[in-house]
Design a protein around this motif. Structure first.
Motif, PDB file in Angstrom:
ATOM      1  N   SER A  60       0.841  -1.209   0.000  1.00 23.65           N
ATOM      2  CA  SER A  60       0.000   0.000   0.000  1.00 23.65           C
ATOM      3  C   SER A  60       0.873   1.256   0.000  1.00 23.65           C
ATOM      4  N   LYS A  61       1.968   1.197   0.747  1.00 20.29           N
ATOM      5  CA  LYS A  61       2.885   2.348   0.784  1.00 20.29           C
ATOM      6  C   LYS A  61       3.495   2.617  -0.590  1.00 20.29           C
ATOM      7  N   VAL A  62       3.955   1.581  -1.260  1.00 20.67           N
ATOM      8  CA  VAL A  62       4.553   1.763  -2.590  1.00 20.67           C
ATOM      9  C   VAL A  62       3.517   2.352  -3.556  1.00 20.67           C
ATOM     10  N   PRO A  68       1.174   3.929  -8.490  1.00 22.95           N
ATOM     11  CA  PRO A  68       1.202   5.158  -9.288  1.00 22.95           C
ATOM     12  C   PRO A  68       1.373   6.434  -8.480  1.00 22.95           C
ATOM     13  N   GLY A  69       1.338   6.365  -7.125  1.00 23.26           N
ATOM     14  CA  GLY A  69       1.623   7.528  -6.302  1.00 23.26           C
ATOM     15  C   GLY A  69       0.375   8.227  -5.774  1.00 23.26           C
ATOM     16  N   PRO A  70       0.535   9.480  -5.333  1.00 23.66           N
ATOM     17  CA  PRO A  70      -0.563  10.223  -4.710  1.00 23.66           C
ATOM     18  C   PRO A  70      -1.851  10.186  -5.531  1.00 23.66           C
ATOM     19  N   GLY A  71      -2.969   9.923  -4.845  1.00 27.00           N
ATOM     20  CA  GLY A  71      -4.260   9.835  -5.517  1.00 27.00           C
ATOM     21  C   GLY A  71      -4.620   8.421  -5.915  1.00 27.00           C
ATOM     22  N   SER A  72      -3.730   7.478  -5.646  1.00 25.47           N
ATOM     23  CA  SER A  72      -4.014   6.094  -6.031  1.00 25.47           C
ATOM     24  C   SER A  72      -4.991   5.447  -5.054  1.00 25.47           C
TER      25      SER A  72
ATOM     26  N   ASN B  31      -0.262   8.782   1.190  1.00 23.85           N
ATOM     27  CA  ASN B  31      -1.115   9.187   0.072  1.00 23.85           C
ATOM     28  C   ASN B  31      -2.071  10.299   0.523  1.00 23.85           C
ATOM     29  N   PRO B  32      -2.076  11.455  -0.172  1.00 19.11           N
ATOM     30  CA  PRO B  32      -2.885  12.588   0.304  1.00 19.11           C
ATOM     31  C   PRO B  32      -4.395  12.342   0.240  1.00 19.11           C
ATOM     32  N   MET B  35      -4.615  11.676   3.683  1.00 19.09           N
ATOM     33  CA  MET B  35      -3.979  12.555   4.662  1.00 19.09           C
ATOM     34  C   MET B  35      -4.256  14.046   4.504  1.00 19.09           C
ATOM     35  N   GLU B  36      -4.679  14.463   3.319  1.00 14.31           N
ATOM     36  CA  GLU B  36      -4.833  15.913   3.092  1.00 14.31           C
ATOM     37  C   GLU B  36      -6.254  16.237   2.641  1.00 14.31           C
ATOM     38  N   GLU B  37      -6.949  16.953   3.483  1.00 12.89           N
ATOM     39  CA  GLU B  37      -8.337  17.299   3.187  1.00 12.89           C
ATOM     40  C   GLU B  37      -8.438  18.073   1.869  1.00 12.89           C
ATOM     41  N   SER B  38      -7.488  18.980   1.620  1.00 13.71           N
ATOM     42  CA  SER B  38      -7.578  19.813   0.411  1.00 13.71           C
ATOM     43  C   SER B  38      -7.430  18.957  -0.844  1.00 13.71           C
ATOM     44  N   PHE B  39      -6.536  17.973  -0.808  1.00 14.49           N
ATOM     45  CA  PHE B  39      -6.367  17.066  -1.940  1.00 14.49           C
ATOM     46  C   PHE B  39      -7.600  16.168  -2.072  1.00 14.49           C
ATOM     47  N   ALA B  40      -8.002  15.560  -0.961  1.00 16.76           N
ATOM     48  CA  ALA B  40      -9.117  14.600  -0.989  1.00 16.76           C
ATOM     49  C   ALA B  40     -10.405  15.252  -1.476  1.00 16.76           C
ATOM     50  N   SER B  41     -10.573  16.552  -1.168  1.00 23.10           N
ATOM     51  CA  SER B  41     -11.808  17.249  -1.563  1.00 23.10           C
ATOM     52  C   SER B  41     -11.930  17.366  -3.073  1.00 23.10           C
ATOM     53  N   LYS B  42     -10.808  17.229  -3.781  1.00 16.37           N
ATOM     54  CA  LYS B  42     -10.837  17.334  -5.249  1.00 16.37           C
ATOM     55  C   LYS B  42     -10.982  15.972  -5.928  1.00 16.37           C
ATOM     56  N   THR B  43     -11.005  14.915  -5.145  1.00 16.47           N
ATOM     57  CA  THR B  43     -11.186  13.586  -5.727  1.00 16.47           C
ATOM     58  C   THR B  43     -12.675  13.237  -5.741  1.00 16.47           C
TER      59      THR B  43
END
Lengths: 135, 135
Positions: A60-62, A68-72, B31-32, B35-43
């Motif tokens: 999960s960390k990878v 694919p990174g952030p947003g996955s 992964n934001p 962890m990040e409300e501002s990022f998650a709000s755009k998903t």
């Protein structure tokens, strides 16, 4: 994002007794094969082992940080556990792209976790969707 | 141990922001979308969601503590993630025996995680070996 079949990413960490204790606390899984040396010593493992769910959290960390990174978002996962992860082991999790969709942000990967001796602890497959977000 | 097909066990918990933060710390998955409300709000999710690996750790808890209980070892797991687990959700993980071996300490289970509205977040299958240890 551009991907290639065969593209991979890895992460490595040592697993400490504190990691196992913390994972037991947060998951609530206090199975004595993980938590009690006296119990674990009587099992086929001979001593405390890490939770399988902790070992696979490295995959999960990878995914979440690298490929694919952030947003996955993991859509599905399938794991086989071959050998135990002992406290003190240094383990490496690897994700490799098997195929990907060109029309959707979706990759299909194989994954594995090996220990410091190259012994394979876990193999599996993970399908991962990802959203690209402008931050 | 005596088992029956259809036998099940569950556990329920509320998922707090602290749980998500702690799971990120211990797994290293920052992964934001978690962890990040501002990022998650755009998903598509609109706000922070728990790690899938944290949600399925509740299945590990049921296996390790209840069914089959202490001494259990997951041999394989397969999960599909259908809906997200939000911070504040109260989720219930359930393991149900589909079949078992009479000659070996091995059970084959189906499992699911649902939220407080009965929405199914995760379905899957887990094969679990167990050792009976005199403690």
């Amino acid at each position: 994002m551009d991907f290639e079949v065969g593209q991979s990413a890895t992460t490595t960490r040592m697993v400490t007794e504190e990691d196992v204790n913390e994972f037991a606390r947060i998951s609530g899984d206090t199975n004595p094969v993980h938590m009690e040396e006296s119990f674990a010593s009587k099992t086929r493992f001979g001593r405390r082992i890490a939770h399988g769910a902790f070992v696979t959290s490295l995959i999960s960390k990878v995914a979440g940080n690298q490929l694919p990174g952030p947003g996955s978002i993991v859509l599905s996962s399938s794991f086989s556990f071959h050998s135990p992860c002992y406290i003190g082991d240094t383990i490496t999790a690897k994700i490799t792209i098997k195929r990907y969709r060109k029309d959707k942000p979706l990759i299909f990967t194989s994954c594995e976790v090996v220990n410091q001796d190259g012994e394979c602890l876990v193999t599996g497959d993970v399908a991962i969707y990802f959203e690209k977000v402008d931050s």
